[in-house]
Design a protein around this motif. Structure first.
Motif, mmCIF file in Angstrom:
data_model
loop_
_atom_site.group_PDB
_atom_site.id
_atom_site.type_symbol
_atom_site.label_atom_id
_atom_site.label_comp_id
_atom_site.label_asym_id
_atom_site.label_seq_id
_atom_site.Cartn_x
_atom_site.Cartn_y
_atom_site.Cartn_z
ATOM 1 N N ARG A 198 70.887 22.205 86.520
ATOM 2 C CA ARG A 198 69.736 21.172 86.868
ATOM 3 C C ARG A 198 68.599 21.713 87.658
ATOM 4 O O ARG A 198 67.368 21.497 87.068
ATOM 5 N N THR A 199 68.818 22.083 88.909
ATOM 6 C CA THR A 199 67.858 22.813 89.394
ATOM 7 C C THR A 199 67.150 23.834 88.955
ATOM 8 O O THR A 199 65.716 24.057 89.169
ATOM 9 N N ALA A 200 67.940 24.857 88.376
ATOM 10 C CA ALA A 200 67.231 25.840 87.692
ATOM 11 C C ALA A 200 66.287 25.419 86.456
ATOM 12 O O ALA A 200 65.227 25.863 86.455
ATOM 13 N N ALA A 201 66.963 24.335 85.848
ATOM 14 C CA ALA A 201 65.775 23.820 84.659
ATOM 15 C C ALA A 201 64.654 23.116 85.213
ATOM 16 O O ALA A 201 63.715 23.279 84.717
ATOM 17 N N ALA A 202 64.900 22.458 86.413
ATOM 18 C CA ALA A 202 63.628 21.861 86.953
ATOM 19 C C ALA A 202 62.702 22.913 87.326
ATOM 20 O O ALA A 202 61.381 22.788 87.252
ATOM 21 N N THR A 203 62.950 23.911 88.012
ATOM 22 C CA THR A 203 62.462 25.377 88.250
ATOM 23 C C THR A 203 61.479 25.706 86.827
ATOM 24 O O THR A 203 60.333 25.935 86.971
ATOM 25 N N LEU A 204 62.228 25.777 85.866
ATOM 26 C CA LEU A 204 61.531 26.039 84.536
ATOM 27 C C LEU A 204 60.529 24.978 83.967
ATOM 28 O O LEU A 204 59.236 25.069 83.521
ATOM 29 N N ALA A 205 60.894 23.736 84.352
ATOM 30 C CA ALA A 205 59.858 22.723 83.904
ATOM 31 C C ALA A 205 58.767 22.767 85.044
ATOM 32 O O ALA A 205 57.493 22.443 84.439
ATOM 33 N N ASP A 206 58.771 23.241 85.972
ATOM 34 C CA ASP A 206 57.465 23.551 86.780
ATOM 35 C C ASP A 206 56.701 24.603 86.541
ATOM 36 O O ASP A 206 55.797 25.062 87.279
ATOM 37 N N GLY A 207 57.145 25.484 85.513
ATOM 38 C CA GLY A 207 56.380 26.527 85.163
ATOM 39 C C GLY A 207 56.867 27.794 85.437
ATOM 40 O O GLY A 207 56.318 28.999 85.354
ATOM 41 N N ILE A 223 82.171 24.137 81.675
ATOM 42 C CA ILE A 223 80.634 24.405 82.278
ATOM 43 C C ILE A 223 80.373 25.729 81.964
ATOM 44 O O ILE A 223 79.070 25.941 81.875
ATOM 45 N N THR A 224 80.896 26.776 82.167
ATOM 46 C CA THR A 224 80.625 28.036 81.941
ATOM 47 C C THR A 224 80.188 28.331 80.720
ATOM 48 O O THR A 224 78.974 28.813 80.485
ATOM 49 N N ARG A 225 80.564 27.689 79.662
ATOM 50 C CA ARG A 225 80.259 28.112 78.128
ATOM 51 C C ARG A 225 78.832 27.125 78.077
ATOM 52 O O ARG A 225 77.980 27.629 77.538
ATOM 53 N N LEU A 226 78.738 26.057 78.654
ATOM 54 C CA LEU A 226 77.696 25.126 78.899
ATOM 55 C C LEU A 226 76.425 26.133 79.361
ATOM 56 O O LEU A 226 75.389 26.258 78.762
ATOM 57 N N GLY A 227 76.830 26.852 80.439
ATOM 58 C CA GLY A 227 75.924 27.827 81.085
ATOM 59 C C GLY A 227 75.365 28.789 80.105
ATOM 60 O O GLY A 227 74.134 29.233 80.223
ATOM 61 N N HIS A 228 76.209 29.512 79.387
ATOM 62 C CA HIS A 228 76.086 30.453 78.567
ATOM 63 C C HIS A 228 75.101 30.180 77.189
ATOM 64 O O HIS A 228 74.056 30.547 76.851
ATOM 65 N N THR A 229 75.540 28.730 76.908
ATOM 66 C CA THR A 229 74.700 28.065 75.745
ATOM 67 C C THR A 229 72.995 27.837 76.178
ATOM 68 O O THR A 229 72.223 28.224 75.529
ATOM 69 N N LEU A 230 73.052 27.390 77.447
ATOM 70 C CA LEU A 230 71.708 27.069 78.101
ATOM 71 C C LEU A 230 70.798 28.315 78.101
ATOM 72 O O LEU A 230 69.661 28.619 77.857
ATOM 73 N N ASN A 231 71.583 29.354 78.620
ATOM 74 C CA ASN A 231 70.830 30.663 78.742
ATOM 75 C C ASN A 231 70.627 31.155 77.475
ATOM 76 O O ASN A 231 69.373 31.800 77.376
ATOM 77 N N HIS A 232 71.358 30.972 76.404
ATOM 78 C CA HIS A 232 70.796 31.329 74.947
ATOM 79 C C HIS A 232 69.877 30.478 74.501
ATOM 80 O O HIS A 232 68.837 31.074 73.831
ATOM 81 N N MET A 233 69.786 29.346 74.937
ATOM 82 C CA MET A 233 68.579 28.687 74.522
ATOM 83 C C MET A 233 67.514 28.866 75.251
ATOM 84 O O MET A 233 66.278 28.931 74.445
ATOM 85 N N LEU A 234 67.447 29.293 76.556
ATOM 86 C CA LEU A 234 66.300 29.745 77.070
ATOM 87 C C LEU A 234 65.798 31.131 76.828
ATOM 88 O O LEU A 234 64.488 31.313 76.506
#
Length: 457
Positions: A198-207, A223-234
């Motif tokens: 969430r903190t990393a996503a907040a930094t993304l939202a800040d630009g 949780i790890t698979r969620l992280g890989h999925t989010l990284n893939h989405m990024l």
């Protein structure tokens, strides 16, 4: 129902950790209550059985003494005894009782009719004095009815149960606190990566740019698979943003020249009166530039669609029919130039996306006719489940310094922007090959240029 709905809404508004701890606490409370109840019941049953055995033994000894007309025997420590006649009058009694009746009128009546009465006097909680368990039976002695009452103290039994209740309450409370604490720490530890995400996503939202979540490589949990999925989405989001930036940059860079030429032609035409022939030439020049704009815009949009979709829809199609359709529009151009267009395709059916492969082949044929010489050969065959498609010509081939960047956007062998073509044809061909999961390769054969597509089919 309304209260249940409010409680549900209140529970859902709580933080996840709090909800998990509450769920653990409630579940453990139920489990501990059930376990404590079972232990208490088993101990109480055992103590009651022992007390009842003592009471029954004492009752028998009293019954025998009454039948024999002898002195009543002493019972366990603190026990009481009472003998009544059929009308409920006290005949003999323990000194502690004197003439106080242990039985109620209803109990006297029941025993007189042959029933056995057993009940407790006093309660476990709150603590009361002189707690007893009594039992009364009818006995016939010398043809006379007697009611014999035996009573034993429950003090040791009640004290043991109260001590057991206290120990169970303390043990259950400590266990519940420990389970809640462990549940809290476990939930916090399990959700700590989510908070980092969430903190990393907040930094993304800040630009922030090129930020990725710190996902451990040696774990394989949800949780790890969620992280890989989010990284893939990024990664996909960054790629999409990069395509948009490239599209805007390419469009602004490449559209500037034809627009400038159109504006210049119109400015010259409007500067002074022109003859009909001059105006016609101006309109023809403007029409050429407008068509160039249309072709360039279509090519950019096709590239963007291919890049954003990231996949193709492969359907069965006859390979020979696909190639015949792809080169049909170029046969007249080849005839006007006095050149030969040869198609040699295997009579097989392949699974490809004809919507994209057809214009890709057309681009290769158009490049061969425009920049090459001699006959243009289009050959296609299937080897080991892969379609190998080649377009060759007999021209001078690619310039050596152009080959490494042949598939780049807006790459031209002739650096002048006034040259024919947008420089997107080979870039489009490579995009089609990549979308199919294949490759595109350009080379010089010594007798001309060859572009090869290798696609799974």
């Amino acid at each position: 129902m309304r209260l249940r709905h409010r409680l549900g809404s209140w529970f859902r508004r709580l933080p996840v950790v709090t909800r998990l701890v509450l769920a653990v606490a409630v579940t453990m409370s139920l489990v501990l209550t059930g376990a404590a109840g079972l232990v208490y019941w088993r101990v109480e049953t055992a103590l009651d059985q022992q007390l009842n055995d003592d009471l029954t033994t004492y009752q028998r000894s009293l019954d025998q003494a009454v039948r024999a007309g002898t002195k009543l025997p002493p019972g366990p420590s603190g026990s009481l005894q009472q003998v009544l006649d059929g009308q409920g009058s006290v005949l003999r009694s323990s000194d502690a009782l004197r003439h106080e009746l242990l039985l109620t009128a209803a109990e006297l009546d029941a025993v007189a009719h042959g029933a056995t009465v057993r009940r407790d006097v006093g309660s476990l909680l709150p603590i009361t004095s002189d707690t007893l368990r009594l039992q009364a039976r009818r006995v016939t002695a010398a043809r006379q009815t007697r009611i014999v009452v035996a009573a034993v103290r429950r003090g040791h039994r009640d004290e043991a149960l109260r001590e057991l209740l206290a120990q169970l309450a303390i043990a259950s409370g400590l266990t519940l606190i420990a389970a809640s604490y462990v549940g809290y720490r476990t939930a916090r530890a399990a959700l700590r990566p989510v908070e980092r995400y969430r903190t990393a996503a907040a930094t993304l939202a800040d630009g922030a740019q090129n930020t990725r979540l710190d996902v451990p490589a040696d774990h394989d949990d949800e949780i790890t698979r969620l992280g890989h999925t989010l990284n893939h989405m990024l990664d996909r989001l960054d790629a999409s943003a990069e395509r948009q930036r490239r599209f805007v940059a390419d469009a602004s860079h490449e559209l500037r020249t034809p627009l400038t030429l159109i504006r210049a032609e119109l400015d010259v035409a409007l500067h002074r009166p022109r003859s009909a022939g001059e105006l016609t030439d101006t309109l023809r020049s403007v029409d050429t530039e407008v068509q160039r704009l249309i072709d360039l815009s279509n090519a950019l949009l096709d590239l963007e669609e291919l890049g954003s979709a990231g996949h193709t829809t492969a359907l069965p199609v006859r390979l020979a029919d696909l190639l015949d359709t792809a080169v049909a529009a170029h046969r007249r151009t080849a005839e006007r130039a006095g050149r030969v267009l040869i198609v040699d395709a295997a009579r097989v059916t392949v699974d490809v996306d004809a919507r994209w492969l057809r214009p890709a082949v057309g681009n290769l044929v158009d490049n061969a006719l425009r920049h090459g010489r001699g006959a243009v050969h289009v050959t296609a065959a299937v080897e080991d489940g892969r379609l190998r498609l080649r377009v060759t010509d007999d021209g001078p081939g690619f310039a050596p310094d152009f080959l490494p960047r042949a598939f780049h956007r807006f790459a031209r062998a002739d650096a002048s922007r006034a040259s024919e073509g947008s420089g997107l044809g080979l870039a489009f061909v490579q995009a089609v090959a990549t979308a199919h999961g294949g490759t595109a390769h350009a080379e010089n054969t010594g007798q001309g240029a060859t572009v090869t597509l290798v696609l799974p089919c």
